[in-house]
Write a protein that holds these residues in place. Sequence first.
Motif, mmCIF file in Angstrom:
data_model
loop_
_atom_site.group_PDB
_atom_site.id
_atom_site.type_symbol
_atom_site.label_atom_id
_atom_site.label_comp_id
_atom_site.label_asym_id
_atom_site.label_seq_id
_atom_site.Cartn_x
_atom_site.Cartn_y
_atom_site.Cartn_z
ATOM 1 N N LEU A 3 -37.704 27.561 53.930
ATOM 2 C CA LEU A 3 -37.491 26.166 54.296
ATOM 3 C C LEU A 3 -36.606 26.062 55.523
ATOM 4 C CD1 LEU A 3 -36.881 24.544 50.778
ATOM 5 C CD2 LEU A 3 -39.026 24.786 52.035
ATOM 6 N N CYS A 31 -36.114 12.613 50.000
ATOM 7 C CA CYS A 31 -35.273 13.797 49.787
ATOM 8 C C CYS A 31 -35.910 14.730 48.764
ATOM 9 C CB CYS A 31 -33.882 13.387 49.316
ATOM 10 S SG CYS A 31 -32.838 12.662 50.601
ATOM 11 N N PRO A 35 -39.008 18.948 50.703
ATOM 12 C CA PRO A 35 -39.103 20.410 50.537
ATOM 13 C C PRO A 35 -40.532 20.921 50.386
ATOM 14 C CG PRO A 35 -37.254 19.577 49.271
ATOM 15 C CD PRO A 35 -38.005 18.374 49.792
ATOM 16 N N TRP A 39 -39.088 21.542 54.366
ATOM 17 C CA TRP A 39 -37.764 21.131 54.825
ATOM 18 C C TRP A 39 -36.748 21.140 53.686
ATOM 19 C CZ3 TRP A 39 -36.945 20.890 59.859
ATOM 20 C CH2 TRP A 39 -38.049 20.730 60.702
ATOM 21 N N GLN A 40 -35.647 21.828 53.901
ATOM 22 C CA GLN A 40 -34.522 21.790 52.974
ATOM 23 C C GLN A 40 -33.588 20.668 53.405
ATOM 24 O OE1 GLN A 40 -32.029 25.267 52.970
ATOM 25 N NE2 GLN A 40 -31.028 24.730 51.036
ATOM 26 N N VAL A 41 -33.353 19.704 52.522
ATOM 27 C CA VAL A 41 -32.614 18.500 52.871
ATOM 28 C C VAL A 41 -31.149 18.653 52.489
ATOM 29 C CG1 VAL A 41 -32.450 16.012 52.566
ATOM 30 C CG2 VAL A 41 -34.695 17.129 52.475
ATOM 31 N N HIS A 42 -30.279 18.483 53.465
ATOM 32 C CA HIS A 42 -28.838 18.421 53.218
ATOM 33 C C HIS A 42 -28.428 16.952 53.333
ATOM 34 C CE1 HIS A 42 -28.395 22.812 53.438
ATOM 35 N NE2 HIS A 42 -29.266 22.749 54.433
#
Length: 366
Positions: A3, A31, A35, A39-42
């Motif tokens: 990711l 959110c 993924p 995409w890894q969401v912070h």
Amino acid sequence: MSLRAMHFVMPGGVDDPRTPSGGNTYDARVCLDLPAFGWQVHKHAIDGSWPRPGAAARAELARTLGEMADGSRVLLDGLVACAAPEIIAAETERLRLVVLVHLPLGDETGLDPGLAAELDARERRTLRSVPAIVATSEWAARRLVAHHGLAPDRVHVAAPGADIAPLAAGTDGVSRLLCVASVTPRKAQHRLVEALATLTDLNWSCVCVGGLGQDPGYVAELRELIDHHGLGDRLQLVGPQAGAELDASYASADLMVLTSYAETYGMAVTEALARGIPVLATDVGGLPEAVGRAPDGGMPGILVPPDNSVALAAELRGWFLDADVRRRLRAAARGRRAALDGWAATARSLAGVLGRLGRDERKGAA
């Protein structure tokens, strides 16, 4: 699949069930779904009275962005980003910024004209400074381009999704009305009250689901209007609902009603259609997009002019008295239900915007 990291800066309270809103639901859902598209969401939730933050909230926003590594991809909720254009502009060369606009700031109803103009100017400065903007409907994208003088290729659309739910059983197929919206002047529940006050000869009940804390003065005036027309036993303001409680309200609804003065999309409309519930809504903003059409072209709802309780009452009377109207709308609503996009489509659109930012910059570097 490895990711790629991205940051999502949003207002505090997005996950608070006491303050439900379409924007909060949108932020929380993407959110969860990003993924699946790499995409890894912070998440960075910043407390403050957005879009009118105090010094502490502005300092927190500046600190949060300042601590991100150069080249980071950052999605910012428009309530936060557009309130602080100078903070955003200072980071546009270092970070890859995307602003998500749920509602143009100046479109909120009931604002002092001076404040509306100030918020509008801040939004314009912010949106002109970032490489990409995401709107939640085609209508909103066109409005942002025209109103703020933006290049069309910088404004993208990621419409809200809808989770298909069991078909609503309704009450008796006719009489139970449901309005899901925060109780604020922009949602114009007073127009619904005025319309229903002319229909007391008919059998109906109405439940208004939505937060009561955003504008206490408007809520008090609405309760007075309900009492004035003697509708207290037929029209209820039940406050915010979520989960099983909200599902139960939808399940018992025969017709969804939304009387807003402004909407960029109208997620409550698609939530109703996802259960096969027909809709009566105002013809404003992105609401016609949300209502849409069934695959066979049938209209799953009725659109009325905003701020017109007489037209609203006439359409409601037609719904109550004409079985053919009800059958046609219910059939179209079920057809529209089957064609609705889910939240994965929303996340896919956002992922595409984030990915194109990176590709564009690599091409420029080459």
